[in-house]
Design a protein around this motif. Structure first.
Motif, PDB file in Angstrom:
ATOM      1  N   GLU A  25      -1.035  -8.958   4.332  1.00  0.00           N
ATOM      2  CA  GLU A  25      -2.198  -8.210   4.809  1.00  0.00           C
ATOM      3  C   GLU A  25      -2.229  -6.765   4.327  1.00  0.00           C
ATOM      4  OE1 GLU A  25      -3.285 -10.576   8.962  1.00  0.00           O
ATOM      5  OE2 GLU A  25      -2.385  -8.571   9.069  1.00  0.00           O
ATOM      6  N   GLU A  26      -1.089  -6.117   4.307  1.00  0.00           N
ATOM      7  CA  GLU A  26      -1.056  -4.696   3.943  1.00  0.00           C
ATOM      8  C   GLU A  26      -0.735  -4.478   2.467  1.00  0.00           C
ATOM      9  OE1 GLU A  26      -2.094  -2.432   5.988  1.00  0.00           O
ATOM     10  OE2 GLU A  26      -2.375  -3.954   7.550  1.00  0.00           O
ATOM     11  N   LYS A  27       0.244  -5.216   1.959  1.00  0.00           N
ATOM     12  CA  LYS A  27       0.592  -5.069   0.539  1.00  0.00           C
ATOM     13  C   LYS A  27      -0.326  -5.888  -0.367  1.00  0.00           C
ATOM     14  CE  LYS A  27       3.588  -3.015  -0.853  1.00  0.00           C
ATOM     15  NZ  LYS A  27       3.640  -1.596  -1.271  1.00  0.00           N
ATOM     16  N   LYS A  28      -1.091  -6.804   0.240  1.00  0.00           N
ATOM     17  CA  LYS A  28      -2.058  -7.631  -0.499  1.00  0.00           C
ATOM     18  C   LYS A  28      -1.392  -8.461  -1.607  1.00  0.00           C
ATOM     19  CE  LYS A  28      -5.405  -5.701   1.862  1.00  0.00           C
ATOM     20  NZ  LYS A  28      -6.081  -6.444   2.960  1.00  0.00           N
ATOM     21  N   ALA A 288       9.315  -4.356   7.580  1.00  0.00           N
ATOM     22  CA  ALA A 288       8.762  -4.490   6.234  1.00  0.00           C
ATOM     23  C   ALA A 288       7.989  -3.229   5.833  1.00  0.00           C
ATOM     24  CB  ALA A 288       7.864  -5.711   6.153  1.00  0.00           C
ATOM     25  N   LYS A 289       7.273  -2.678   6.781  1.00  0.00           N
ATOM     26  CA  LYS A 289       6.466  -1.481   6.520  1.00  0.00           C
ATOM     27  C   LYS A 289       7.338  -0.314   6.085  1.00  0.00           C
ATOM     28  CE  LYS A 289       3.097   1.497   8.859  1.00  0.00           C
ATOM     29  NZ  LYS A 289       2.356   1.712  10.151  1.00  0.00           N
ATOM     30  N   HIS A 291      10.477  -0.656   4.840  1.00  0.00           N
ATOM     31  CA  HIS A 291      11.537  -1.110   3.919  1.00  0.00           C
ATOM     32  C   HIS A 291      11.463  -0.347   2.615  1.00  0.00           C
ATOM     33  CE1 HIS A 291      14.078  -3.835   1.565  1.00  0.00           C
ATOM     34  NE2 HIS A 291      14.478  -4.352   2.711  1.00  0.00           N
ATOM     35  N   PRO A 292      12.618   0.021   2.029  1.00  0.00           N
ATOM     36  CA  PRO A 292      12.617   0.745   0.743  1.00  0.00           C
ATOM     37  C   PRO A 292      11.830   0.045  -0.373  1.00  0.00           C
ATOM     38  CG  PRO A 292      14.808   0.783   1.721  1.00  0.00           C
ATOM     39  CD  PRO A 292      13.980  -0.115   2.592  1.00  0.00           C
ATOM     40  N   HIS A 293      11.797  -1.305  -0.332  1.00  0.00           N
ATOM     41  CA  HIS A 293      11.045  -2.045  -1.353  1.00  0.00           C
ATOM     42  C   HIS A 293       9.569  -1.662  -1.341  1.00  0.00           C
ATOM     43  CE1 HIS A 293      14.395  -4.346  -2.532  1.00  0.00           C
ATOM     44  NE2 HIS A 293      14.344  -5.307  -1.650  1.00  0.00           N
ATOM     45  N   ASN A 294       9.079  -1.219  -0.174  1.00  0.00           N
ATOM     46  CA  ASN A 294       7.652  -1.013  -0.045  1.00  0.00           C
ATOM     47  C   ASN A 294       7.240   0.457  -0.076  1.00  0.00           C
ATOM     48  OD1 ASN A 294       7.078  -3.765   0.207  1.00  0.00           O
ATOM     49  ND2 ASN A 294       7.684  -3.755   2.346  1.00  0.00           N
ATOM     50  N   GLN A 295       8.184   1.302  -0.366  1.00  0.00           N
ATOM     51  CA  GLN A 295       7.858   2.736  -0.406  1.00  0.00           C
ATOM     52  C   GLN A 295       7.236   3.124  -1.736  1.00  0.00           C
ATOM     53  OE1 GLN A 295       8.171   4.286   2.548  1.00  0.00           O
ATOM     54  NE2 GLN A 295       8.797   2.229   3.161  1.00  0.00           N
TER      55      GLN A 295
END
Length: 295
Positions: A25-28, A288-289, A291-295
């Motif tokens: 939903e957020e990272k699409k 997840a929001k 998480h370093p992967h998503n920064q």
């Protein structure tokens, strides 16, 4: 090709649901391939359809009765920790009936029929999405991967149910002349399979901590002992799956991102506590929001 892979983990699957919700939903992220083992197999069909709120409601509303038609144990609170005790009456009843396991999980199968409709199955079959679940063929001593596109509706429901059956506490299923059980008995997280199916980028959700943090309480009954032994075996299988998955990713030059749990959520993932699972879903989303992967 982008893949989402979700490991086994019983009730901890709620945490994976929260992570997946954020990624979709957020990272699409647009995934072509969805693979799951055990609790992961319960999530992936709805995630592939984008029906996140539907699976969230279903996943965070279950309890022991939703899963077990014959519950082999009782849940007691010991020193602030939920532990299991043998339900002698139910286990004896199962043995008298000639069953091969301590408990039965036909209620979970009925729940699957309610939650994954034939219309939804057909929609997925006609889409470009690939949905694959892993099961353990105990007769052939091998792990098998069942793709939705190769199955009838009834067969795929069976494979999802089988993938979740943590023998000997849940049902041992005979299908196509073989005995089948939880895919996690041989493959906790099917990263290698995702890559061999063509995935070039994999988001993998592993429902355990990255490093060992568990110091389990001493067993007090045979079920405690069995649970401890199976958890030990699962940890070894998990480590092997991750090691092989990372090596195969390097060989195929695939990108692999792994989301672990930041803490030990529970030492007994066969306890389905609704408030706890609702909290885990939200915790997974926030994790997840941030998480370093998503920064």
């Amino acid at each position: 090709m982008r893949a989402l892979v979700i490991s086994g983990g019983g009730s901890k699957g709620a945490f994976a649901g929260g992570i997946a919700q954020y990624l979709l939903e957020e990272k699409k992220h647009n995934y072509d391939l969805f693979l799951g083992t055990s609790t992961g197999s319960l999530l992936i069909s709805h995630l592939a359809l984008g029906k996140i709120q539907t699976i969230k409601k279903a996943f965070t509303s279950v309890n022991q009765s939703s899963i077990f038609s014959t519950n082999p144990f009782l849940i007691v609170n010991s020193k602030g920790e939920e532990r299991i005790k043998i339900n002698h009456f139910n286990v004896l009843k199962n043995f008298i009936r000639g069953r091969k396991t301590f408990g039965e999980s036909f209620n979970l199968k009925n729940l699957l029929v309610e939650q994954l409709t034939e219309a939804a199955f057909t929609q997925l079959k006609q889409s470009q999405k690939q949905v694959v679940v892993s099961v353990a063929n105990l007769s052939a001593n091998t792990i098998e991967y069942k793709a939705l596109k190769d199955c009838t509706y009834a067969d795929f429901l069976d494979w999802i149910w089988i993938s979740c059956n943590f023998v000997p506490f849940m049902s041992l299923v005979t299908k196509d002349g073989c005995e089948y059980a939880d895919g996690g008995l041989g493959c906790i997280i099917p990263i290698e399979k995702a890559i061999r199916l063509g995935a070039t980028h994999i988001d993998a959700i592993l429902l355990d901590t990255e490093f060992q943090h568990t110091n389990r309480m001493h067993a007090r009954n045979p079920f405690d002992t069995l649970g401890t032994v199976f958890n030990f075996i699962s940890d070894r299988i998990e480590m092997q799956n991750m090691h092989i998955g990372k090596l195969v990713a390097e060989d195929y030059k695939a990108t692999l991102k792994v989301y672990y749990t930041p803490r030990v959520l529970t030492t007994n993932s066969l306890v389905f506590n609704q408030p706890q699972m609702k909290a885990w879903w939200e915790e997974g989303y926030e994790y997840a929001k941030n998480h370093p992967h998503n920064q």
